[in-house]
Design a protein around this motif. Structure first.
Motif, PDB file in Angstrom:
ATOM      1  N   THR A 295       0.800  -1.237   0.000  1.00  0.00           N
ATOM      2  CA  THR A 295       0.000   0.000   0.000  1.00  0.00           C
ATOM      3  C   THR A 295       0.821   1.270   0.000  1.00  0.00           C
ATOM      4  O   THR A 295       0.289   2.343  -0.282  1.00  0.00           O
ATOM      5  N   GLY A 296       2.086   1.207   0.350  1.00  0.00           N
ATOM      6  CA  GLY A 296       2.878   2.419   0.486  1.00  0.00           C
ATOM      7  C   GLY A 296       2.649   3.149   1.791  1.00  0.00           C
ATOM      8  O   GLY A 296       3.015   4.307   1.916  1.00  0.00           O
ATOM      9  N   ILE A 297       2.080   2.478   2.783  1.00  0.00           N
ATOM     10  CA  ILE A 297       1.729   3.095   4.066  1.00  0.00           C
ATOM     11  C   ILE A 297       2.424   2.321   5.169  1.00  0.00           C
ATOM     12  O   ILE A 297       2.444   1.083   5.160  1.00  0.00           O
ATOM     13  N   ARG A 298       2.992   3.059   6.111  1.00  0.00           N
ATOM     14  CA  ARG A 298       3.627   2.432   7.258  1.00  0.00           C
ATOM     15  C   ARG A 298       2.741   2.615   8.486  1.00  0.00           C
ATOM     16  O   ARG A 298       2.143   3.668   8.690  1.00  0.00           O
ATOM     17  N   LEU A 299       2.668   1.556   9.314  1.00  0.00           N
ATOM     18  CA  LEU A 299       1.876   1.592  10.527  1.00  0.00           C
ATOM     19  C   LEU A 299       2.712   2.140  11.676  1.00  0.00           C
ATOM     20  O   LEU A 299       3.915   1.886  11.756  1.00  0.00           O
ATOM     21  N   GLY A 300       2.059   2.853  12.566  1.00  0.00           N
ATOM     22  CA  GLY A 300       2.723   3.423  13.723  1.00  0.00           C
ATOM     23  C   GLY A 300       2.154   2.886  15.019  1.00  0.00           C
ATOM     24  O   GLY A 300       1.816   1.708  15.139  1.00  0.00           O
ATOM     25  N   GLU A 301       2.035   3.786  16.001  1.00  0.00           N
ATOM     26  CA  GLU A 301       1.591   3.375  17.325  1.00  0.00           C
ATOM     27  C   GLU A 301       0.119   2.981  17.316  1.00  0.00           C
ATOM     28  O   GLU A 301      -0.676   3.478  16.534  1.00  0.00           O
ATOM     29  N   VAL A 302      -0.215   2.073  18.252  1.00  0.00           N
ATOM     30  CA  VAL A 302      -1.586   1.604  18.430  1.00  0.00           C
ATOM     31  C   VAL A 302      -2.117   2.201  19.730  1.00  0.00           C
ATOM     32  O   VAL A 302      -1.419   2.230  20.742  1.00  0.00           O
ATOM     33  N   SER A 303      -3.355   2.659  19.681  1.00  0.00           N
ATOM     34  CA  SER A 303      -3.995   3.214  20.874  1.00  0.00           C
ATOM     35  C   SER A 303      -5.366   2.589  20.998  1.00  0.00           C
ATOM     36  O   SER A 303      -6.271   2.893  20.220  1.00  0.00           O
ATOM     37  N   ALA A 304      -5.497   1.678  21.991  1.00  0.00           N
ATOM     38  CA  ALA A 304      -6.782   1.034  22.266  1.00  0.00           C
ATOM     39  C   ALA A 304      -7.328   1.637  23.547  1.00  0.00           C
ATOM     40  O   ALA A 304      -7.260   1.059  24.619  1.00  0.00           O
ATOM     41  N   LEU A 305      -7.856   2.847  23.447  1.00  0.00           N
ATOM     42  CA  LEU A 305      -8.224   3.596  24.643  1.00  0.00           C
ATOM     43  C   LEU A 305      -9.307   2.916  25.476  1.00  0.00           C
ATOM     44  O   LEU A 305      -9.160   2.771  26.683  1.00  0.00           O
ATOM     45  N   PRO A 306     -10.440   2.484  24.897  1.00  0.00           N
ATOM     46  CA  PRO A 306     -11.428   1.817  25.751  1.00  0.00           C
ATOM     47  C   PRO A 306     -10.891   0.538  26.384  1.00  0.00           C
ATOM     48  O   PRO A 306     -11.163   0.229  27.532  1.00  0.00           O
ATOM     49  N   PHE A 307     -10.070  -0.202  25.619  1.00  0.00           N
ATOM     50  CA  PHE A 307      -9.530  -1.439  26.159  1.00  0.00           C
ATOM     51  C   PHE A 307      -8.487  -1.159  27.243  1.00  0.00           C
ATOM     52  O   PHE A 307      -8.407  -1.856  28.243  1.00  0.00           O
ATOM     53  N   ALA A 308      -7.707  -0.098  27.049  1.00  0.00           N
ATOM     54  CA  ALA A 308      -6.664   0.200  28.030  1.00  0.00           C
ATOM     55  C   ALA A 308      -7.253   0.603  29.370  1.00  0.00           C
ATOM     56  O   ALA A 308      -6.604   0.464  30.401  1.00  0.00           O
ATOM     57  N   ALA A 309      -8.494   1.096  29.373  1.00  0.00           N
ATOM     58  CA  ALA A 309      -9.117   1.487  30.636  1.00  0.00           C
ATOM     59  C   ALA A 309      -9.749   0.314  31.365  1.00  0.00           C
ATOM     60  O   ALA A 309     -10.210   0.456  32.482  1.00  0.00           O
ATOM     61  N   ALA A 310      -9.813  -0.860  30.730  1.00  0.00           N
ATOM     62  CA  ALA A 310     -10.458  -2.016  31.358  1.00  0.00           C
ATOM     63  C   ALA A 310      -9.551  -2.592  32.436  1.00  0.00           C
ATOM     64  O   ALA A 310      -8.326  -2.444  32.415  1.00  0.00           O
ATOM     65  N   VAL A 311     -10.142  -3.286  33.406  1.00  0.00           N
ATOM     66  CA  VAL A 311      -9.403  -3.917  34.498  1.00  0.00           C
ATOM     67  C   VAL A 311      -9.034  -5.332  34.060  1.00  0.00           C
ATOM     68  O   VAL A 311      -9.847  -6.069  33.509  1.00  0.00           O
ATOM     69  N   GLY A 312      -7.816  -5.735  34.352  1.00  0.00           N
ATOM     70  CA  GLY A 312      -7.385  -7.084  34.009  1.00  0.00           C
ATOM     71  C   GLY A 312      -7.124  -7.264  32.532  1.00  0.00           C
ATOM     72  O   GLY A 312      -7.412  -8.317  31.976  1.00  0.00           O
ATOM     73  N   ARG A 313      -6.586  -6.270  31.848  1.00  0.00           N
ATOM     74  CA  ARG A 313      -6.308  -6.396  30.422  1.00  0.00           C
ATOM     75  C   ARG A 313      -5.142  -7.358  30.215  1.00  0.00           C
ATOM     76  O   ARG A 313      -4.246  -7.471  31.058  1.00  0.00           O
ATOM     77  N   PRO A 314      -5.092  -8.052  29.080  1.00  0.00           N
ATOM     78  CA  PRO A 314      -3.998  -9.008  28.844  1.00  0.00           C
ATOM     79  C   PRO A 314      -2.678  -8.277  28.632  1.00  0.00           C
ATOM     80  O   PRO A 314      -2.628  -7.208  28.033  1.00  0.00           O
ATOM     81  N   THR A 315      -1.612  -8.859  29.137  1.00  0.00           N
ATOM     82  CA  THR A 315      -0.270  -8.313  28.952  1.00  0.00           C
ATOM     83  C   THR A 315       0.587  -9.352  28.261  1.00  0.00           C
ATOM     84  O   THR A 315       0.434 -10.561  28.468  1.00  0.00           O
ATOM     85  N   GLY A 316       1.484  -8.888  27.423  1.00  0.00           N
ATOM     86  CA  GLY A 316       2.364  -9.796  26.696  1.00  0.00           C
ATOM     87  C   GLY A 316       3.780  -9.296  26.688  1.00  0.00           C
ATOM     88  O   GLY A 316       4.105  -8.256  27.267  1.00  0.00           O
ATOM     89  N   ARG A 317       4.618 -10.044  25.985  1.00  0.00           N
ATOM     90  CA  ARG A 317       6.028  -9.702  25.905  1.00  0.00           C
ATOM     91  C   ARG A 317       6.348  -9.138  24.529  1.00  0.00           C
ATOM     92  O   ARG A 317       5.710  -9.483  23.534  1.00  0.00           O
ATOM     93  N   PRO A 318       7.344  -8.280  24.455  1.00  0.00           N
ATOM     94  CA  PRO A 318       7.712  -7.741  23.138  1.00  0.00           C
ATOM     95  C   PRO A 318       8.367  -8.816  22.282  1.00  0.00           C
ATOM     96  O   PRO A 318       9.178  -9.613  22.753  1.00  0.00           O
ATOM     97  N   LEU A 319       8.011  -8.846  21.033  1.00  0.00           N
ATOM     98  CA  LEU A 319       8.596  -9.804  20.097  1.00  0.00           C
ATOM     99  C   LEU A 319       9.855  -9.250  19.446  1.00  0.00           C
ATOM    100  O   LEU A 319      10.803  -9.994  19.194  1.00  0.00           O
ATOM    101  N   GLU A 320       9.859  -7.978  19.163  1.00  0.00           N
ATOM    102  CA  GLU A 320      10.986  -7.346  18.489  1.00  0.00           C
ATOM    103  C   GLU A 320      10.877  -5.845  18.691  1.00  0.00           C
ATOM    104  O   GLU A 320       9.829  -5.331  19.080  1.00  0.00           O
ATOM    105  N   ALA A 321      11.956  -5.142  18.467  1.00  0.00           N
ATOM    106  CA  ALA A 321      11.978  -3.690  18.602  1.00  0.00           C
ATOM    107  C   ALA A 321      11.405  -3.057  17.345  1.00  0.00           C
ATOM    108  O   ALA A 321      11.809  -3.404  16.228  1.00  0.00           O
ATOM    109  N   ARG A 322      10.463  -2.166  17.544  1.00  0.00           N
ATOM    110  CA  ARG A 322       9.859  -1.473  16.408  1.00  0.00           C
ATOM    111  C   ARG A 322      10.673  -0.233  16.062  1.00  0.00           C
ATOM    112  O   ARG A 322      11.183   0.456  16.951  1.00  0.00           O
ATOM    113  N   PRO A 323      10.812   0.112  14.789  1.00  0.00           N
ATOM    114  CA  PRO A 323      11.565   1.324  14.423  1.00  0.00           C
ATOM    115  C   PRO A 323      10.797   2.575  14.825  1.00  0.00           C
ATOM    116  O   PRO A 323       9.576   2.585  14.900  1.00  0.00           O
ATOM    117  N   HIS A 324      11.535   3.636  15.108  1.00  0.00           N
ATOM    118  CA  HIS A 324      10.935   4.921  15.456  1.00  0.00           C
ATOM    119  C   HIS A 324      10.579   5.637  14.154  1.00  0.00           C
ATOM    120  O   HIS A 324      11.397   6.329  13.550  1.00  0.00           O
TER     121      HIS A 324
END
Length: 733
Positions: A295-324
């Motif tokens: 597509t010629g488009i690069r993805l950036g940061e993700v913001s899941a605001l309603p999900f981030a406010a929930a209690v007991g949200r799933p946490t994971g480990r980083p797979l790799e370092a994302r470029p800035h």
């Protein structure tokens, strides 16, 4: 004759300094006092806050009042500054014209260009967002296909070793394209599905291996122990959001802690499925690079605001370092930052929500992708680049034309305002009574003709001043006569309970020939008189003054309206000019007996509007007793006395009695049609219930509308309004 003494000249006012003016404004103006009080309150509350914390409620209320005072003072100051700046900026006509050219010519063009630029950017960004969403949907469909194909192969496994081997083989095959892909076979209970018996018979009810079983790294999230109950018979395919927690050696940007994973669930086609396949496809850098390549488009940061406010949200480990990406593309030309909205679900509950993904858009690259309609190039330029260059050239020409037009407008403004300035200078000389000043004629155009007309005007101004002075003297004398006549008309309270009165007289000239009066007879009876002397102006006004003295004396002797008019006619006939006459209507209103006795000497009819009928249904009575005009020298008065008729009509509370002169009924329009008693009666029938001020306004509005507002008043207009009331103080309005 004593000479007039000129008062001594006052000393010139000394202008105040800015500091003194500011002090005077702070002491004397409301806004200045509000500013001082607000600042004092804020300082005092801050000092109290240093000692007492938190502040008491009363102190907080006072602090709020101080804030409001400051807001009021600042708003007032800003308003004054804006008004003063506008006045100084727009005082000169040249500045007004220049600003007009700017706002009429230049600003719309710039707004059009800005509009199309913004529209183009929105188009690029929305197309980019749609491309990202379509690629993510394709990725979700791909994960569903991989999960279902893995499910079909597992259904043919006969042993536990075969199940694990098949899971490992499928994961290894998929991982080459989708790094960190993970697969798990999980138990499922409580799900009932409708399946054809022939198909359900070919599907084993359970795998020949204990569950759960996993394949792949499962580094992004721990593998689920079992499938949640919200999973249906059709399985599931969609996005999940989780929070990344950093590890030693692999730090995570605090602003980039939200990640996405594509998860697909496949369930066997059986009535009571006992197991299912879960396939996780993390959105890694490789997946993002594939989306960028397509597509010629690069993805950036993700913001899941309603999900981030929930209690007991799933946490994971980083797979790799994302470029800035922000730092990488900050210096790249034609790069824009936008967001795409992606739907995701909560794995534990199945609740849907929405996440925003930052996308970095290279507008030039997107344009290259959507404009590749020409197979060849011209001098290294594609067709899309050529069209874009032409668009830029047209926009530049448009701007050049706008600025050239603005320059021409400045030149024209200077030429026009130069003539206006000369005219202004000439008016300043006229204000200083210098009538010899001549405006220089700079051009033979309309402005030059205006200058010549001004010079001719100054040559005749002295004669005009003398004429105006003489006319002013005559007007002052006529106004004095009008004021004297006005004082002859009744004023002040009538003092008759049960009778409300309003009257008005509008002369056609400075002095009127109409006359009305209220003659008290006794405690219950009042004489109401209205008269019209033939002609108008000063002669009619003199007859009107004589008539007042006459009727005041006759009313005390004769109570009957008929006898009153007979006595007045004898005196008037002996003293009035043979070319003049007087019309008169005289009525005696008895508020206790509730009746009115009326006689009319050639005057306009009297209109009675009953008050016991609702508005809109009233029918006015036009009272027209016979009688000749006053002052005719036909005989010794016998004919006048024989033709004079007296009528008595009963009155009731709410009744409206209207006396008027022919200046009202004979109001003409452009076709020389008269307003007439009929139209006046209809207006009174409709608005008789209103208070006198409103009723008079409606009558004047009807007269103005009938005449078209363009015909000159040709005769004096006088009207008396009487309303019978239960108990009310009566006054002449």
């Amino acid at each position: 004759m004593p000479q007039s003494v000129r008062p001594p000249a006052l000393p010139p006012a000394v202008p105040l300094s800015r500091v003194d003016a500011a002090r005077a404004w702070l002491r004397q103006s409301l806004a200045g006092r509000a500013l001082v009080i607000g600042v004092a309150i804020k300082i005092l509350t801050r000092l109290i806050g240093l000692v007492v914390s938190p502040l008491p409620t009363a102190i907080e209320v006072v602090d709020t009042a101080g804030s409001l005072a400051l807001v009021f003072a600042v708003a007032y100051l800003l308003t004054r500054v804006v008004v003063g700046a506008r006045r100084r900026l727009l005082w000169r006509v040249r500045r007004r014209l220049i600003l007009s050219y700017v706002f009429v010519g230049l600003v719309p063009g710039l707004l059009i260009i800005a509009f199309f630029l913004v529209a183009g950017l929105l188009l690029f960004f929305n197309v980019s967002s749609y491309l990202v969403q379509s690629r993510v949907r394709a990725l979700v469909d791909q994960s569903r296909f991989l999960a279902e194909s893995t499910l079909l192969e597992l259904q043919r496994a006969a042993t536990a070793e075969a199940v694990q081997e098949l899971l490992d083989r499928r994961q290894a095959a998929f991982e080459s394209r989708y790094p960190f892909l993970s697969i798990a076979a999980l138990p499922l209970s409580g799900l009932r599905c409708e399946v054809e018996p022939t198909r359900a018979a070919r599907v084993p009810r359970a795998l020949p291996a204990p569950l759960p079983r996993t394949a792949g790294p499962w580094r992004h999230l721990p593998p689920p122990a079992e499938l949640p109950t919200w999973i249906g018979c059709d399985g599931f395919a969609g996005l999940l959001a989780y929070e990344v927690v950093g590890e030693p050696g692999l730090e995570v940007d605090p602003q980039d802690r939200e990640r996405l994973v594509v998860r697909a669930v496949a369930v066997p086609e059986m009535a009571n499925p006992t197991w299912g396949i879960v396939l996780d496809l993390p959105v890694t850098v490789a997946v993002e690079e594939r989306i960028h390549a397509e597509t010629g488009i690069r993805l950036g940061e993700v913001s899941a605001l309603p999900f981030a406010a929930a209690v007991g949200r799933p946490t994971g480990r980083p797979l790799e370092a994302r470029p800035h990406l922000a730092a990488e593309f900050a210096t790249t030309p034609m790069i824009g930052n936008w967001v795409a909205f992606l739907d995701y679900v909560d794995w534990s509950s199945g609740a849907a929500s929405s996440a925003t993904v930052a996308i970095w858009v290279n507008a030039w690259e997107i344009y290259e992708r959507i404009s590749t309609i020409s197979p060849g190039r011209l001098a290294g330029w594609s067709f899309g680049q050529i069209m874009l260059a032409l668009l830029a050239v047209v926009g530049t020409l448009f701007l050049v034309i706008q600025f050239v037009a603005l320059g021409i407008g400045f030149v024209l403004a200077k030429q026009m305002t130069g003539a206006v300035h000369d005219l202004f200078t000439g008016t300043q000389h006229l204000r200083n009574r210098d009538f010899t000043y001549q405006i220089p004629v700079r051009a033979r155009d309309q402005l030059g003709e205006l200058a010549e007309s001004f010079n001719q005007m100054t040559a005749e101004i002295t004669t005009l001043i003398r004429e105006v002075a003489e006319k002013g003297r005559m007007e002052q004398e006529m106004l004095a006569a009008r004021e004297i006549q006005r004082k002859l008309l009744p004023s002040g309270p009538l003092g008759r309970p049960g009778l409300a009165v309003s009257a008005f007289c509008e002369p056609a000239r400075e002095v009127a020939g109409d006359y009305y009066d209220f003659l008290p007879i006794d405690g219950d009876r009042t004489g109401v008189l209205i008269a019209d002397v033939s002609g108008k102006g000063l002669p009619a006004g003199l007859y009107m003054a004589q008539l007042k003295v006459l009727v005041q004396s006759v009313a005390r002797v004769h109570v009957s309206p008929r006898d009153f008019l007979v006595a007045v006619n004898r005196v008037v006939a002996d003293n009035i000019d043979s070319r003049s006459f007087i019309t008169m209507a005289y009525a005696v209103v008895d508020v206790r007996a509730r009746r009115m006795t009326l006689a009319r000497a050639g005057h306009c009819p009297v209109i009675l509007v009953p008050g016991d009928q609702p508005p809109g249904l009233r029918k006015a009575q036009v009272l027209t007793p016979d009688g000749l005009v006053l002052g005719l020298k036909i005989d010794d008065g016998e004919m006048f006395e024989s033709m004079l008729q007296e009528v008595t009509v009963p009155l009731a509370p709410g009744d409206l009695v209207v006396f008027f002169t022919d200046g009202i009924s004979e109001t003409m329009n452009e076709a020389f049609d008269c307003f007439g008693e009929g139209r006046l009666a209809r207006v009174l029938e409709e608005y008789a219930h209103l208070p006198f001020p409103q009723l008079r306004s409606y009558i004047n509005a009807e007269l103005h509308a009938f005449s078209g507002g363009r015909t000159e008043q040709h005769d004096d207009m006088t009207m008396i309004l009487l309303r019978v009331e239960e108990t009310a103080e009566t006054a002449v309005a």
